[in-house]
Design a protein around this motif. Structure first.
Motif, short mmCIF file in Angstrom:
data_model
loop_
_atom_site.label_atom_id
_atom_site.label_comp_id
_atom_site.label_asym_id
_atom_site.label_seq_id
_atom_site.Cartn_x
_atom_site.Cartn_y
_atom_site.Cartn_z
N VAL A 117 -4.89 11.35 -0.19
CA VAL A 117 -3.92 12.23 0.47
C VAL A 117 -2.70 12.42 -0.43
N ALA A 118 -2.20 11.33 -1.00
CA ALA A 118 -1.02 11.40 -1.86
C ALA A 118 -1.28 12.22 -3.12
N GLN A 119 -2.47 12.08 -3.69
CA GLN A 119 -2.82 12.82 -4.91
C GLN A 119 -2.88 14.32 -4.65
N LEU A 120 -3.48 14.72 -3.55
CA LEU A 120 -3.56 16.14 -3.23
C LEU A 120 -2.17 16.72 -2.96
N LEU A 121 -1.36 15.99 -2.22
CA LEU A 121 -0.01 16.47 -1.93
C LEU A 121 0.85 16.46 -3.20
N GLY A 122 0.71 15.43 -4.02
CA GLY A 122 1.46 15.37 -5.27
C GLY A 122 1.11 16.52 -6.20
N ALA A 123 -0.18 16.85 -6.28
CA ALA A 123 -0.61 17.96 -7.12
C ALA A 123 -0.04 19.28 -6.61
N ASP A 134 0.84 -1.20 0.00
CA ASP A 134 0.00 0.00 0.00
C ASP A 134 0.87 1.25 0.00
N ILE A 135 1.94 1.22 0.76
CA ILE A 135 2.85 2.38 0.83
C ILE A 135 3.53 2.59 -0.52
N THR A 136 3.98 1.49 -1.14
CA THR A 136 4.63 1.58 -2.45
C THR A 136 3.68 2.18 -3.49
N ALA A 137 2.45 1.67 -3.51
CA ALA A 137 1.47 2.18 -4.48
C ALA A 137 1.14 3.64 -4.21
N THR A 138 1.07 4.01 -2.94
CA THR A 138 0.77 5.40 -2.58
C THR A 138 1.89 6.33 -3.02
N ILE A 139 3.12 5.87 -2.89
CA ILE A 139 4.26 6.67 -3.38
C ILE A 139 4.14 6.87 -4.89
N GLY A 140 3.73 5.80 -5.59
CA GLY A 140 3.51 5.93 -7.03
C GLY A 140 2.46 6.97 -7.38
N GLU A 141 1.38 7.00 -6.59
CA GLU A 141 0.34 8.01 -6.82
C GLU A 141 0.85 9.42 -6.55
N PHE A 142 1.64 9.57 -5.50
CA PHE A 142 2.20 10.88 -5.17
C PHE A 142 3.10 11.40 -6.29
N ILE A 143 4.05 10.57 -6.72
CA ILE A 143 4.98 11.00 -7.76
C ILE A 143 4.25 11.18 -9.09
N GLY A 144 3.39 10.23 -9.43
CA GLY A 144 2.68 10.31 -10.71
C GLY A 144 1.78 11.53 -10.80
N THR A 145 1.06 11.83 -9.72
CA THR A 145 0.20 13.02 -9.73
C THR A 145 1.04 14.28 -9.84
N GLY A 146 2.18 14.29 -9.15
CA GLY A 146 3.07 15.44 -9.24
C GLY A 146 3.53 15.69 -10.66
N TYR A 147 3.96 14.63 -11.35
CA TYR A 147 4.41 14.78 -12.73
C TYR A 147 3.27 15.11 -13.67
N PHE A 148 2.09 14.54 -13.42
CA PHE A 148 0.92 14.87 -14.23
C PHE A 148 0.64 16.37 -14.20
N LEU A 149 0.66 16.96 -13.00
CA LEU A 149 0.43 18.40 -12.89
C LEU A 149 1.61 19.19 -13.42
#
Length: 252
Positions: free
Chosen positions: A95-101, A9-24
């Protein structure tokens, strides 16, 4: 129901954080580049949806093997409602998506010359109700792309492209009126970095979430109706006709 989480779950959440950051980062950066360098031309009207659509396509393609490449709190809610994403992982994703954005928007603001104000705000001639429903219906299209292409696996390797194109065509529809957020994280990051919230900022959280829930309702209806059997099945014959066909086959 267990609320514990694992290292996966932590690994996948890190992926969401980084991916959302790069998407934005890439979506905002590309859009602002066209706005700043194509003043007075119709190019940004097409190029901005292209930037976000292809940024989503590329980042879903990269990060789908890690986290599924969701990058959107509203779609995350739809995946939880349809039981395609566990509750605890869904909350971690949001949480990861909002922070990544937020990080992605801040980074492009930091490194790109000029001030990339890519906040999503209502157009002057767009009412709050119009903006809300535009965000709702366009997000339902994007969410259906995720559910049918990625979750149901009908898109195979083309799912990321189909999802990106769903964002592209939705942005063409809603962009001039709402900025075509379709994603609370996409609104959240740039709004804070630019300190620009516009009118009725709340519609960018409620509208996409209602749209994702509408798509979840479509998905449940289609699953209940066994949509997989609909294509090519044709109208069901009356039993008398089926018996007649069987008799003809047995006695040519």
């Amino acid at each position: 129901m267990s609320l514990s989480f694992s290292k996966h779950d932590i690994t996948a959440t890190i992926g969401e954080f980084i991916g959302t950051g790069y998407f934005l980062f890439m979506g905002v950066g590309g859009a602002v580049n066209f706005i700043n360098h194509a003043v007075g031309s119709p190019l940004p009207g097409l190029a901005i949806p292209f930037c976000f659509g292809f940024s989503l396509f590329v980042n879903v393609f990269i990060w789908a093997p890690v986290s599924g490449g969701v990058f959107n709190p509203s779609i995350t809610i739809a995946l939880m409602v349809t039981k395609n994403l566990p509750l605890i992982r869904g909350v971690m994703y949001i949480v990861a998506q909002l922070l990544g954005a937020l990080v992605g928007s801040w980074l492009i603001d930091l490194v790109q010359p000029g001030a990339p104000n890519a906040a999503t705000t209502l157009g002057d001639d767009t009412s709050i109700a119009q903006g809300l429903f535009l965000e709702m219906f366009t997000t339902s299209v994007l969410t259906m792309a995720v559910l049918m292409l990625a979750v149901e696996k009908h898109g195979q390797f083309m799912a990321p492209f189909g999802i990106g194109m769903a964002l592209f065509v939705s942005a063409l529809c809603a962009g001039p009126y709402t900025g075509a957020s379709l994603n609370p994280a996409r609104t959240f990051g740039p709004a804070i970095v630019a300190n620009d919230y516009g009118r009725a900022h709340w519609i960018y959280y409620i509208g996409p979430t209602l749209g994702s829930l509408l798509a979840a309702a479509y998905w449940y209806l289609l699953k209940f109706l066994q949509y997989e059997k609909a294509v090519g099945s044709g109208p069901e014959k009356p039993e008398s006709d089926r018996n007649s066909d069987k008799h003809d086959l047995e006695n040519p």
